[in-house]
Motif scaffolding. Structure first.
Motif, PDB file in Angstrom:
ATOM      1  N   GLN A 133      25.480 -23.412   3.229  1.00  0.00           N
ATOM      2  CA  GLN A 133      24.573 -22.638   4.084  1.00  0.00           C
ATOM      3  C   GLN A 133      24.073 -23.482   5.250  1.00  0.00           C
ATOM      4  N   GLU A 134      23.824 -24.777   4.988  1.00  0.00           N
ATOM      5  CA  GLU A 134      23.379 -25.678   6.071  1.00  0.00           C
ATOM      6  C   GLU A 134      24.464 -25.779   7.150  1.00  0.00           C
ATOM      7  N   ALA A 135      25.732 -25.847   6.716  1.00  0.00           N
ATOM      8  CA  ALA A 135      26.854 -25.921   7.674  1.00  0.00           C
ATOM      9  C   ALA A 135      26.920 -24.642   8.508  1.00  0.00           C
ATOM     10  N   ILE A 136      26.734 -23.481   7.858  1.00  0.00           N
ATOM     11  CA  ILE A 136      26.751 -22.194   8.584  1.00  0.00           C
ATOM     12  C   ILE A 136      25.604 -22.149   9.587  1.00  0.00           C
ATOM     13  N   ASP A 137      24.412 -22.582   9.162  1.00  0.00           N
ATOM     14  CA  ASP A 137      23.228 -22.577  10.050  1.00  0.00           C
ATOM     15  C   ASP A 137      23.465 -23.429  11.300  1.00  0.00           C
ATOM     16  N   GLU A 138      24.139 -24.561  11.128  1.00  0.00           N
ATOM     17  CA  GLU A 138      24.443 -25.432  12.275  1.00  0.00           C
ATOM     18  C   GLU A 138      25.420 -24.750  13.231  1.00  0.00           C
ATOM     19  N   ALA A 151      31.246 -12.560  10.852  1.00  0.00           N
ATOM     20  CA  ALA A 151      30.568 -13.234  11.964  1.00  0.00           C
ATOM     21  C   ALA A 151      30.341 -12.285  13.129  1.00  0.00           C
ATOM     22  N   GLU A 152      29.204 -12.456  13.806  1.00  0.00           N
ATOM     23  CA  GLU A 152      28.848 -11.685  15.005  1.00  0.00           C
ATOM     24  C   GLU A 152      28.425 -12.668  16.088  1.00  0.00           C
ATOM     25  N   ALA A 153      28.688 -12.308  17.335  1.00  0.00           N
ATOM     26  CA  ALA A 153      28.212 -13.135  18.451  1.00  0.00           C
ATOM     27  C   ALA A 153      28.198 -12.302  19.726  1.00  0.00           C
ATOM     28  N   ASP A 154      27.817 -12.939  20.839  1.00  0.00           N
ATOM     29  CA  ASP A 154      27.634 -12.219  22.104  1.00  0.00           C
ATOM     30  C   ASP A 154      28.941 -11.777  22.754  1.00  0.00           C
ATOM     31  N   SER A 155      30.074 -12.374  22.354  1.00  0.00           N
ATOM     32  CA  SER A 155      31.378 -11.965  22.902  1.00  0.00           C
ATOM     33  C   SER A 155      32.403 -12.007  21.780  1.00  0.00           C
ATOM     34  N   GLN A 156      33.525 -11.298  21.978  1.00  0.00           N
ATOM     35  CA  GLN A 156      34.561 -11.282  20.942  1.00  0.00           C
ATOM     36  C   GLN A 156      35.151 -12.670  20.746  1.00  0.00           C
ATOM     37  N   VAL A 157      35.319 -13.404  21.840  1.00  0.00           N
ATOM     38  CA  VAL A 157      35.862 -14.775  21.750  1.00  0.00           C
ATOM     39  C   VAL A 157      34.965 -15.630  20.866  1.00  0.00           C
ATOM     40  N   ASN A 158      33.638 -15.536  21.096  1.00  0.00           N
ATOM     41  CA  ASN A 158      32.700 -16.340  20.306  1.00  0.00           C
ATOM     42  C   ASN A 158      32.611 -15.869  18.858  1.00  0.00           C
ATOM     43  N   ALA A 159      32.699 -14.546  18.635  1.00  0.00           N
ATOM     44  CA  ALA A 159      32.688 -14.027  17.263  1.00  0.00           C
ATOM     45  C   ALA A 159      33.912 -14.546  16.499  1.00  0.00           C
ATOM     46  N   ASP A 160      35.079 -14.564  17.178  1.00  0.00           N
ATOM     47  CA  ASP A 160      36.308 -15.066  16.561  1.00  0.00           C
ATOM     48  C   ASP A 160      36.203 -16.567  16.259  1.00  0.00           C
ATOM     49  N   ARG A 161      35.653 -17.323  17.205  1.00  0.00           N
ATOM     50  CA  ARG A 161      35.490 -18.775  16.997  1.00  0.00           C
ATOM     51  C   ARG A 161      34.553 -19.060  15.828  1.00  0.00           C
ATOM     52  N   LEU A 162      33.420 -18.333  15.819  1.00  0.00           N
ATOM     53  CA  LEU A 162      32.430 -18.534  14.757  1.00  0.00           C
ATOM     54  C   LEU A 162      33.028 -18.196  13.390  1.00  0.00           C
ATOM     55  N   ALA A 163      33.752 -17.088  13.310  1.00  0.00           N
ATOM     56  CA  ALA A 163      34.371 -16.686  12.039  1.00  0.00           C
ATOM     57  C   ALA A 163      35.360 -17.734  11.547  1.00  0.00           C
ATOM     58  N   THR A 164      36.135 -18.285  12.481  1.00  0.00           N
ATOM     59  CA  THR A 164      37.116 -19.320  12.123  1.00  0.00           C
ATOM     60  C   THR A 164      36.413 -20.585  11.629  1.00  0.00           C
ATOM     61  N   GLU A 165      35.355 -20.993  12.341  1.00  0.00           N
ATOM     62  CA  GLU A 165      34.634 -22.224  11.968  1.00  0.00           C
ATOM     63  C   GLU A 165      33.922 -22.072  10.619  1.00  0.00           C
TER      64      GLU A 165
END
Length: 461
Positions: free
Chosen positions: A398-403, A428-442
């Motif tokens: 959870q700490e890794a996700i929060d970061e 994962a959700e974010a302000d753009s599809q590119v960022n949502a995809d990056r966040l989900a991958t990370e």
């Protein structure tokens, strides 16, 4: 929809050796204080899959062996079966315990709710419906004769050819974010998809530029709860309405409901039984999973008050609003999510409010999101809290996700174990599809590293 305690009984019975079945059944009856002298009536229905006929015969053999009575209703949708059971258990108070009774109840409520709209020269409302090559197509065709001509239904993937849920159905459309096979969409045409047993529904359309727009369970819940809130304000009764979502609900829908509509929103664990249970706590509880499975529940007290106002209120405006609420009570299938019932309620609301599918879609804009899954050696290493929105174990996850969330605007992410296989689901959700995809991958990489991932490491989307 089974209570958790009965899930344990069912698992035990399914795993019992043949010679121990009688003992296990006797113990379950003792634990649950079942009166064996009371005659059981089992209501049975089946779908269009070839295996259904053999399974049906097995159920009949089991019921007969234990001295129970049964009524075989033949081909029905899952929600119709729930309706029939409820009618039987309420001695007909919920409705007539026949498929015809189901059609009559829903169609009458739909006609009453839309009669002023259609009688005022409202043009025909055409809707294209993908029935996932399932049993819903058969039942919808049967029901067409009960519905007004102003609602023009065009049924696709009706089961006459093609396999159940093959490149079609609500789950396919939701997951792949594109129309099902066999359904051509012209710009701004209103379309919807059922799932195979017709307890889920999603809407969609293509805009003038050919871009696909999905309207999922979150927007369905928003449309219905907004309509109910407006009617409650007109009625002037202090009835509490609540919307129940899961962690998968889009953040924009939660924000719109809470901040614009001023409707309280509650989050539960994934699974309809959890949402249904929570929705029972309100005078009017609206629940939908983002996959399109949901319904509306009215408490007995709220239903009694609404029906009383519809019959006795002298103020014409209040009485009219109460009558519309009464129609909603009769149109919605309160026993379980029901694609046919939900579709009729949605169509009625859009007609009454004069909304196009684009206007409905524009109520709020979904935050871009992505769902991924990670294969692990043992899904039980992940334990969650806060309605599955935060991971408790393994330590550090959870700490890794929060970061990771700090790197992206309007971001939100959570992980949860699958209920059936050794995979971890990532949202994962974010302000753009590119960022949502990056966040989900990370986040997927963090799960792979900290929760015992197996096979290929998650790659950038």
């Amino acid at each position: 929809m089974l209570a958790v305690s009965w899930e344990e009984h069912a698992t035990r019975l399914a795993n019992a050796e043949e010679q121990n079945v009688h003992t296990v059944l006797t113990e379950i009856c003792h634990l649950e204080d079942v009166t064996l002298q009371q005659e059981a009536m089992i209501i049975i229905g089946r779908d269009t899959r070839p295996s259904s006929e053999k399974l049906l015969q097995s159920v009949i053999d089991g019921v007969t062996a234990l001295g129970g009575q049964y009524h075989d209703f033949g081909l029905v949708t899952t929600p119709q079966l729930h309706y029939l059971v409820c009618c039987q258990n309420t001695n007909g108070q919920y409705g007539k315990a026949t498929i015809e009774g189901y059609y009559q109840k829903l169609s009458k409520a739909f006609v009453d709710l839309t009669k002023q709209t259609f009688s005022s020269g409202h043009k025909n409302r055409a809707l294209k419906i993908d029935c996932a090559s399932g049993v819903g197509a058969l039942k919808l065709k049967e029901m067409e004769g009960y519905l007004p001509q102003e609602l023009s239904l065009h049924i696709f993937n009706d089961g006459t050819k093609g396999k159940l849920n093959d490149l079609c159905g609500a789950d396919y459309v939701k997951t792949h974010q594109k129309p099902p096979k066999g359904l051509e969409i012209k710009p701004n045409e209103r379309c919807c998809s059922f799932d195979g047993d017709a307890d889920r529904i999603v809407y969609y359309y293509n805009d003038a530029d050919g871009h696909f727009h999905l309207i999922d369970g979150d927007k369905i819940a928003t449309l219905i709860s907004s309509f109910l809130k407006e009617l409650l304000l007109e009625v002037g009764e202090n009835l509490k309405i609540g919307v129940v979502q899961t962690a998968y609900a889009n953040g924009s829908s939660t924000q719109y409901l809470e901040e614009i509509m001023k409707v309280p929103v509650y989050c539960t664990k994934t699974g309809v039984k959890h949402l249904h249970h929570k929705a029972q706590e309100f005078d009017i509880g609206v629940y939908f999973e983002s996959n399109g499975h949901g319904t509306v529940l009215f408490s007995k007290a709220a239903e009694k008050k609404i029906r009383q106002l519809a019959e006795e209120e002298t103020d014409e405006k209040i009485r009219k609003a109460a009558m519309m609420l009464e129609n909603v009570i009769d149109l919605i299938n309160q026993t379980v999510g029901d694609a046919i019932s939900d579709m009729l309620l949605i169509e009625a609301i859009l007609a009454v409010k004069g909304l196009s599918v684009q206007q409905w879609d524009a109520i709020y804009t979904d935050l871009p999101n992505r769902q991924l899954k990670v294969t692990v050696a043992d899904r039980q290493v992940i334990d969650t809290t806060d309605a599955e929105r935060r991971a408790v174990t393994p330590l550090g996850l959870q700490e890794a996700i929060d970061e990771l969330l700090k790197k992206y605007k309007l971001s939100r992410a959570f992980v949860r174990p699958s209920g059936t296989e050794d995979i971890i689901r990532v949202y994962a959700e974010a302000d753009s599809q590119v960022n949502a995809d990056r966040l989900a991958t990370e986040v997927s990489l963090a799960v792979f590293q900290l929760a015992g991932g197996v096979g290929e490491r998650p790659k950038p989307f």
